[in-house]
Write a protein that holds these residues in place. Structure first.
Motif, PDB file in Angstrom:
ATOM      1  N   PRO A 175      -1.197  -2.034  -5.447  1.00 33.27           N
ATOM      2  CA  PRO A 175      -2.605  -2.198  -4.618  1.00 33.27           C
ATOM      3  C   PRO A 175      -2.268  -1.722  -3.218  1.00 33.27           C
ATOM      4  O   PRO A 175      -1.283  -2.190  -2.407  1.00 33.27           O
ATOM      5  N   ALA A 176      -2.964  -0.774  -2.546  1.00 37.60           N
ATOM      6  CA  ALA A 176      -2.976  -0.378  -1.273  1.00 37.60           C
ATOM      7  C   ALA A 176      -4.279   0.394  -0.712  1.00 37.60           C
ATOM      8  O   ALA A 176      -4.978   0.597  -1.868  1.00 37.60           O
ATOM      9  N   ASP A 177      -4.403   0.776   0.155  1.00 37.57           N
ATOM     10  CA  ASP A 177      -5.448   1.593   0.811  1.00 37.57           C
ATOM     11  C   ASP A 177      -5.358   2.789   0.393  1.00 37.57           C
ATOM     12  O   ASP A 177      -4.512   3.516   0.732  1.00 37.57           O
ATOM     13  N   PRO A 178      -6.080   3.486  -0.767  1.00 39.81           N
ATOM     14  CA  PRO A 178      -5.868   4.728  -1.224  1.00 39.81           C
ATOM     15  C   PRO A 178      -5.772   5.842  -0.249  1.00 39.81           C
ATOM     16  O   PRO A 178      -5.165   6.838  -0.436  1.00 39.81           O
ATOM     17  N   THR A 179      -6.790   5.937   0.674  1.00 43.91           N
ATOM     18  CA  THR A 179      -7.036   6.808   1.622  1.00 43.91           C
ATOM     19  C   THR A 179      -5.745   6.838   2.318  1.00 43.91           C
ATOM     20  O   THR A 179      -5.264   8.164   2.690  1.00 43.91           O
ATOM     21  N   ILE A 180      -5.145   5.770   2.833  1.00 44.23           N
ATOM     22  CA  ILE A 180      -3.931   5.964   3.520  1.00 44.23           C
ATOM     23  C   ILE A 180      -2.935   6.520   2.708  1.00 44.23           C
ATOM     24  O   ILE A 180      -2.126   7.253   3.388  1.00 44.23           O
ATOM     25  N   VAL A 181      -2.657   6.168   1.568  1.00 45.84           N
ATOM     26  CA  VAL A 181      -1.596   6.692   0.762  1.00 45.84           C
ATOM     27  C   VAL A 181      -1.628   7.987   0.591  1.00 45.84           C
ATOM     28  O   VAL A 181      -0.804   9.028   0.802  1.00 45.84           O
ATOM     29  N   ALA A 182      -2.992   8.409   0.146  1.00 51.17           N
ATOM     30  CA  ALA A 182      -3.207   9.788   0.027  1.00 51.17           C
ATOM     31  C   ALA A 182      -3.035  10.613   1.408  1.00 51.17           C
ATOM     32  O   ALA A 182      -2.213  11.727   1.361  1.00 51.17           O
TER      33      ALA A 182
END
Lengths: 224, 224
Positions: A175-182
DNA sequence: TGTACATCAGTGAACGCGCGTTCACTGATGTAC
DNA sequence: TGTACATCAGTGAACGCGCGTTCACTGATGTAC
């Protein structure tokens, strides 16, 4: 002053001047005026690829490539900026399509993201000068300014965000902020490919290996 | 034709024309011809920052900013390209100095690398248009083509590689190819900062947070 | 101390070029009758 | 089937501009005697 007798056609043919390519277009039929529009877009894209700077691609050169006169461009585009904008829109669509196509081969979100990264790099390396213009040029950066969601969409960014979301939902990624990962994936891949394009000749390991490394750092470390 | 009586100085003063800035330079003394060279370099750097495109910074604009005539530029540089080259060299030196200064505050290689990343980003954000020209522009990319070691040196890349080597030697980082680690850090940070510069206005988390994230991915995961 | 002179640090005007764009036009294509 | 006509898809020539650069020059600065 002299040379008035010979027909215009003959003159155009004989005075090859600087014109390596002037395929001597046939005029379009009544309802087919849009054909020239497409040819202009394609010629502009080609020239951008060859020349690598929007400033240095002249409307005259575009016309010559197409085989028409330069005022003809203004039949289809109000000015040069609009022409460039239209080309760039097309190119963003092509990138988006390529990403989708390559990702759809895989089911697993992690595989899909790796595929996207490689497809992105392939696109950039196939059209380095266009990529420069799309992603590094001031004019184009400014073009999409009012329209950020559109940019994110075009560049395939939302596609990546959604895939990261899927990965998290399916328990394939932590789990993590998907926008940040992307975003950090995008930045890393873009950084790599843009360095290779701008500092061409710099001797690096094969770019696909580097892309794999970047994917690993962004994804493997994040695997659940 | 008219207006011959009034002195040149008076004419220059009164016809403010487009000239917002023309500080009315005093001519240099005998041995001090090089002074103008410096002023030209500085004015060019300023204009590059303001205008953001080497093509669009004209020699005339540079001269006006300096307060001299445009032919004077050719007293100190053989042509425009050489002027731009000289400016960019200066800027690379400034970046290098900044990196060294910020890194030297720390002993620990990991801390030094984080400091370098933040300093790099700070430099880019302080001079976004110059950074664009140094790192994204075609002309400048080509300039250093023959001189890759010099580029790596200037951009501070070798500094980073050596620090990674230290980190590995001191057992602070896992053994790995230091060049690859440094390169992927560089690419990630460059990618981030160049996206922010080009797609300005895109709403992102604070860039320093993103830089920290990138550092973590590249370093923390690699900690021994 | 005074003056002729070399030279250094610049300048104003102009050249030639390529560019985006506009203008007045042309001639093929299809349509109405 | 034939012809007058509207319109669509273009064109050639030119305008005006800004640019990099060159040219012939100027006038202050220092030096030799």
């Amino acid at each position: 002053v002299a040379d008035v007798g010979t027909t215009a056609r003959a003159k155009k043919q004989s005075s090859a001047s600087t014109g390596h390519q002037a395929p001597a277009r046939r005029r379009a039929r009544r309802g087919e005026g849009e054909l020239l529009r497409d040819e202009i877009l394609e010629a502009t894209a080609e020239l951008l690829d060859e020349i690598g700077s929007a400033d240095k691609v002249s409307t005259r050169a575009v016309a010559q490539r197409v085989g028409c006169s330069s005022p003809s461009i203004y039949l289809h585009f109000p000015d040069k900026v609009s022409l460039l904008y239209a080309v760039s829109e097309r190119q963003f669509e092509a990138l988006h399509a390529k990403l989708e196509e390559r990702m759809d081969v895989f089911e697993d979100p992690v595989d899909r993201l790796r595929a996207a990264a490689h497809a992105y790099v392939e696109f950039a390396m196939d059209h380095p000068e266009q990529y420069r213009i799309m992603m590094m040029d001031e004019a184009y950066g400014a073009m999409y300014q009012e329209d950020l969601d559109n940019l994110a969409q075009s560049v395939g960014f939302n596609l990546i965000v959604r895939t990261v979301e899927d990965g998290i939902a399916q328990g394939r990624l932590k789990p993590a902020d998907p926008t940040i990962v992307a975003l950090s994936m995008w930045a890393a891949v873009h950084g790599l490919v843009s360095l290779v394009i701008v500092k061409k000749g710099i001797n690096l390991p094969p770019i696909d290996d580097l892309v794999d490394l970047v994917c690993s750092q962004n994804l493997e470390g994040m695997k659940a």
